[in-house]
Design a protein around this motif. Structure first.
Motif, PDB file in Angstrom:
ATOM      1  N   ALA A   1       8.556   2.959 -13.456  1.00 29.35           N
ATOM      2  CA  ALA A   1       7.795   4.207 -13.455  1.00 29.35           C
ATOM      3  C   ALA A   1       8.705   5.407 -13.212  1.00 29.35           C
ATOM      4  N   VAL A   2       9.635   5.267 -12.273  1.00 29.85           N
ATOM      5  CA  VAL A   2      10.551   6.370 -11.965  1.00 29.85           C
ATOM      6  C   VAL A   2      11.386   6.739 -13.189  1.00 29.85           C
ATOM      7  N   GLU A   3      11.964   5.728 -13.832  1.00 32.05           N
ATOM      8  CA  GLU A   3      12.829   6.013 -14.978  1.00 32.05           C
ATOM      9  C   GLU A   3      12.047   6.507 -16.181  1.00 32.05           C
ATOM     10  N   TRP A   4      10.873   5.933 -16.395  1.00 29.11           N
ATOM     11  CA  TRP A   4      10.096   6.347 -17.554  1.00 29.11           C
ATOM     12  C   TRP A   4       9.594   7.783 -17.381  1.00 29.11           C
ATOM     13  N   SER A   5       9.173   8.131 -16.178  1.00 30.63           N
ATOM     14  CA  SER A   5       8.724   9.505 -15.941  1.00 30.63           C
ATOM     15  C   SER A   5       9.885  10.478 -16.102  1.00 30.63           C
ATOM     16  N   ARG A   6      11.063  10.077 -15.659  1.00 35.17           N
ATOM     17  CA  ARG A   6      12.236  10.942 -15.816  1.00 35.17           C
ATOM     18  C   ARG A   6      12.522  11.194 -17.289  1.00 35.17           C
ATOM     19  N   LEU A   7      12.490  10.120 -18.092  1.00 36.50           N
ATOM     20  CA  LEU A   7      12.771  10.261 -19.517  1.00 36.50           C
ATOM     21  C   LEU A   7      11.721  11.125 -20.212  1.00 36.50           C
ATOM     22  N   LEU A   8      10.454  10.906 -19.855  1.00 31.55           N
ATOM     23  CA  LEU A   8       9.399  11.721 -20.470  1.00 31.55           C
ATOM     24  C   LEU A   8       9.596  13.198 -20.145  1.00 31.55           C
ATOM     25  N   GLY A   9       9.946  13.477 -18.886  1.00 34.92           N
ATOM     26  CA  GLY A   9      10.178  14.864 -18.497  1.00 34.92           C
ATOM     27  C   GLY A   9      11.327  15.485 -19.257  1.00 34.92           C
ATOM     28  N   GLU A  10      12.412  14.723 -19.416  1.00 33.41           N
ATOM     29  CA  GLU A  10      13.569  15.237 -20.147  1.00 33.41           C
ATOM     30  C   GLU A  10      13.228  15.532 -21.606  1.00 33.41           C
ATOM     31  N   ARG A  11      12.250  14.805 -22.133  1.00 29.65           N
ATOM     32  CA  ARG A  11      11.865  14.995 -23.533  1.00 29.65           C
ATOM     33  C   ARG A  11      10.765  16.044 -23.693  1.00 29.65           C
ATOM     34  N   GLY A  12      10.422  16.694 -22.597  1.00 31.75           N
ATOM     35  CA  GLY A  12       9.439  17.766 -22.660  1.00 31.75           C
ATOM     36  C   GLY A  12       8.005  17.335 -22.457  1.00 31.75           C
ATOM     37  N   HIS A  13       7.756  16.053 -22.189  1.00 28.55           N
ATOM     38  CA  HIS A  13       6.393  15.549 -21.984  1.00 28.55           C
ATOM     39  C   HIS A  13       6.084  15.543 -20.488  1.00 28.55           C
ATOM     40  N   ARG A  14       5.987  16.713 -19.916  1.00 27.23           N
ATOM     41  CA  ARG A  14       5.925  16.815 -18.466  1.00 27.23           C
ATOM     42  C   ARG A  14       4.617  16.286 -17.893  1.00 27.23           C
ATOM     43  N   GLU A  15       3.496  16.590 -18.520  1.00 32.06           N
ATOM     44  CA  GLU A  15       2.220  16.107 -17.997  1.00 32.06           C
ATOM     45  C   GLU A  15       2.141  14.588 -18.074  1.00 32.06           C
ATOM     46  N   LYS A  16       2.678  14.019 -19.130  1.00 30.87           N
ATOM     47  CA  LYS A  16       2.704  12.559 -19.231  1.00 30.87           C
ATOM     48  C   LYS A  16       3.595  11.954 -18.146  1.00 30.87           C
ATOM     49  N   ALA A  17       4.699  12.632 -17.860  1.00 36.33           N
ATOM     50  CA  ALA A  17       5.603  12.147 -16.815  1.00 36.33           C
ATOM     51  C   ALA A  17       4.891  12.117 -15.469  1.00 36.33           C
ATOM     52  N   LEU A  18       4.151  13.172 -15.167  1.00 36.87           N
ATOM     53  CA  LEU A  18       3.419  13.226 -13.905  1.00 36.87           C
ATOM     54  C   LEU A  18       2.312  12.172 -13.877  1.00 36.87           C
ATOM     55  N   ALA A  19       1.705  11.925 -15.034  1.00 43.27           N
ATOM     56  CA  ALA A  19       0.622  10.937 -15.105  1.00 43.27           C
ATOM     57  C   ALA A  19       1.133   9.526 -14.837  1.00 43.27           C
ATOM     58  N   VAL A  20       2.371   9.253 -15.229  1.00 41.20           N
ATOM     59  CA  VAL A  20       2.952   7.931 -14.964  1.00 41.20           C
ATOM     60  C   VAL A  20       2.994   7.644 -13.469  1.00 41.20           C
ATOM     61  N   LEU A  21       3.322   8.663 -12.687  1.00 37.10           N
ATOM     62  CA  LEU A  21       3.455   8.484 -11.236  1.00 37.10           C
ATOM     63  C   LEU A  21       2.128   8.578 -10.502  1.00 37.10           C
ATOM     64  N   ALA A  22       1.112   9.143 -11.144  1.00 37.40           N
ATOM     65  CA  ALA A  22      -0.151   9.422 -10.459  1.00 37.40           C
ATOM     66  C   ALA A  22      -0.771   8.194  -9.784  1.00 37.40           C
ATOM     67  N   PRO A  23      -0.825   7.015 -10.416  1.00 37.60           N
ATOM     68  CA  PRO A  23      -1.429   5.854  -9.739  1.00 37.60           C
ATOM     69  C   PRO A  23      -0.668   5.442  -8.483  1.00 37.60           C
TER      70      PRO A  23
ATOM     71  N   GLN B   1       7.081  12.563  -7.300  1.00 39.96           N
ATOM     72  CA  GLN B   1       6.287  13.509  -8.083  1.00 39.96           C
ATOM     73  C   GLN B   1       6.577  14.947  -7.651  1.00 39.96           C
ATOM     74  N   ALA B   2       6.778  15.146  -6.363  1.00 38.57           N
ATOM     75  CA  ALA B   2       7.125  16.490  -5.883  1.00 38.57           C
ATOM     76  C   ALA B   2       8.457  16.948  -6.481  1.00 38.57           C
ATOM     77  N   GLU B   3       9.410  16.040  -6.584  1.00 39.40           N
ATOM     78  CA  GLU B   3      10.699  16.393  -7.176  1.00 39.40           C
ATOM     79  C   GLU B   3      10.533  16.788  -8.641  1.00 39.40           C
ATOM     80  N   LEU B   4       9.657  16.053  -9.368  1.00 41.27           N
ATOM     81  CA  LEU B   4       9.395  16.438 -10.752  1.00 41.27           C
ATOM     82  C   LEU B   4       8.772  17.825 -10.813  1.00 41.27           C
ATOM     83  N   LEU B   5       7.776  18.050  -9.982  1.00 42.77           N
ATOM     84  CA  LEU B   5       7.104  19.349  -9.988  1.00 42.77           C
ATOM     85  C   LEU B   5       8.085  20.484  -9.694  1.00 42.77           C
ATOM     86  N   GLU B   6       8.917  20.296  -8.693  1.00 39.09           N
ATOM     87  CA  GLU B   6       9.907  21.320  -8.373  1.00 39.09           C
ATOM     88  C   GLU B   6      10.838  21.550  -9.552  1.00 39.09           C
TER      89      GLU B   6
END
Length: 454
Positions: free
Chosen positions: A46-68, A81-86
């Protein structure tokens, strides 16, 4: 998912896909498997996939990965998730997410939250959050860090000085000079504040009486003296500091100014005393290698290894690594042969493990495999790792896997890595996710095991 299970699996790397194998899956192009497992409770995926999604501009999807994961109230997930948001420029949301954990008293969350506040212009609030926890070394360290941004260095100094005044004897023995201070690093932190205020003499005076100012191989007093170019004092301190950390800082200071010979001389002078070379042989050998003087580096390490009682496993490992890294594996083998002869033909398992990669480096890979198979410990779980590595290096990955499968209760991570190399991803995931019973250690009976490799 629940927080307790997530915490246990990620902390022990059991029953889950560890971070290094997630990286391997991504490296080999198995992104969809990582994405799938991220939805199935695999935290490192989850950590790596959210990071990759964020780098590719899919920020909401990245946050959704961590939400559960965040929904379990597990702090590491909230922090991620806080680090992503920041990172997305949404600091206010990161602060709002982190605040309940910090206010609940989790010390890791308090430090993260305080630093987050300080980074976004709210250092005063961060300081106020931490000051009540000044007796905790971890919180105190953070308080000193945020005090500068808050402009409250003097207040931090007063808090630390009060804690030093409150120190008490460590025990009832009148001959014991130790004291119990909370936080234990109050003196070191006060010295940091005084140096930052330009009161360098006071900082030095605080640190000089200390029995040791070293933490994780760095000496605070030596670093302070070096930062202020007080080299005469640094030399004097290096001559008396027994762990070798001060002389290492002196050598670094000299090398930074182009005086490599002076750095070498400082190490050699310190190591001239019986027993002291142990403390500086590694940084000295690395310095010599950086200067292209490999022969001297090997000579220094070998001289230490040849001393009576000097052939400790870490010294021999340092020596063998030097030989291997510089195309002299045969000399490394000759050294191990001589060491084995000195011990009546007996070779410790640690030294045998060093022998195998040296043999491979000499082009004797097949011979190394045969020796590993024939060794007395060849059927043990720890020897299986060495043999499997050799077989994998020889391109015999199926055999490398078969060796590990002889004991299905051990080496899960390496077995899964071999399966990944063979493209058998689903099997690899099953191996990693098989539940393991929580090991409860029996009370110690006062005896030590004589079984290798412990």
């Amino acid at each position: 998912m629940d927080a307790e299970d997530l915490d246990y699996r990620t902390r022990t790397s059991t029953g889950c896909i560890p971070a290094h194998l997630v990286a391997k899956l991504l490296e080999l192009g198995h992104e969809q498997e990582v994405a799938l497992q991220a939805t199935r409770g695999e935290w490192f995926c989850a950590v790596e996939w959210s990071r990759l999604l964020g780098e590719r501009g899919h920020r909401e999807k990245a946050l959704a990965v961590l939400a559960p994961y965040v929904a379990t109230n597990w702090w590491p997930a909230a922090r991620a998730q806080a680090e992503l948001l920041e990172g997305y420029g949404r600091a206010a949301e990161a602060i709002a997410l982190s605040r309940p954990y910090a206010e609940a008293g989790d010390r890791q969350a308090r430090v993260f939250f305080a630093r987050l506040l300080a980074r976004h212009g709210r250092a005063d609030e961060a300081f106020g959050l931490l000051r009540s926890g000044i007796q905790d070394w971890f919180l105190a360290q953070c308080l000193v860090d945020v005090a500068e941004a808050a402009g409250r260095d003097e207040e931090a100094a007063e808090l630390l000085a009060a804690r030093m005044d409150a120190a008490v004897p460590a025990c009832a023995d009148p001959d014991c000079g130790n004291i119990r201070m909370e936080p234990f690093n109050a003196i070191d932190l006060l010295a940091t504040v005084r140096e930052r205020q330009g009161r360098v003499e006071e900082a030095i005076a605080l640190l000089h009486p200390r029995t040791s100012t070293s933490v994780n191989g760095r000496d605070q007093l030596a670093d302070l003296l070096a930062r202020h170019d007080r080299v005469a004092e640094l030399r004097a301190y290096a001559s008396s500091e027994f762990q070798g950390h001060a002389v290492q800082r002196l050598a670094e200071w000299l090398e930074e100014r182009g005086d490599a010979e002076g750095a070498i001389a400082a190490y050699r002078a310190f190591g001239a005393s019986p027993g002291d070379m142990w403390h500086v042989v590694v940084p000295l050998s690395r310095l010599l290698v950086r200067l292209g003087r490999v022969d001297e580096a090997i000579e220094v390490v070998r001289a230490l290894a040849d001393r009576r009682g000097g052939a400790e496993d870490w010294v021999v490992h340092t020596l063998c690594t030097l030989y291997a890294d510089h195309g002299r594996a045969r000399e490394g083998l000759a050294y191990l042969d001589a060491l084995k002869a000195r011990h009546g033909g007996r070779e410790e398992p640690e030294f045998f493990s060093m022998r195998l990669p040296l043999m491979a480096g000499c082009g004797l890979l097949d011979e190394a495999i045969e020796q590993a198979r024939a060794h007395l410990d060849g059927d043990t779980w720890y020897a299986a790792c060495d043999l499997s590595d050799l077989l994998a290096e020889a391109g015999r990955t199926e055999e490398a896997l078969a060796v590990l499968e002889q004991d299905p209760s051990a080496n899960d991570s390496l077995r899964a890595e071999r399966l990944i190399d063979l493209g058998r991803i689903e099997e690899a995931v099953r191996v990693l996710q098989q539940p393991r019973p929580v090991v409860i250690m029996p009370p110690w009976d006062g005896t030590y095991s004589t079984e290798p490799p412990f």
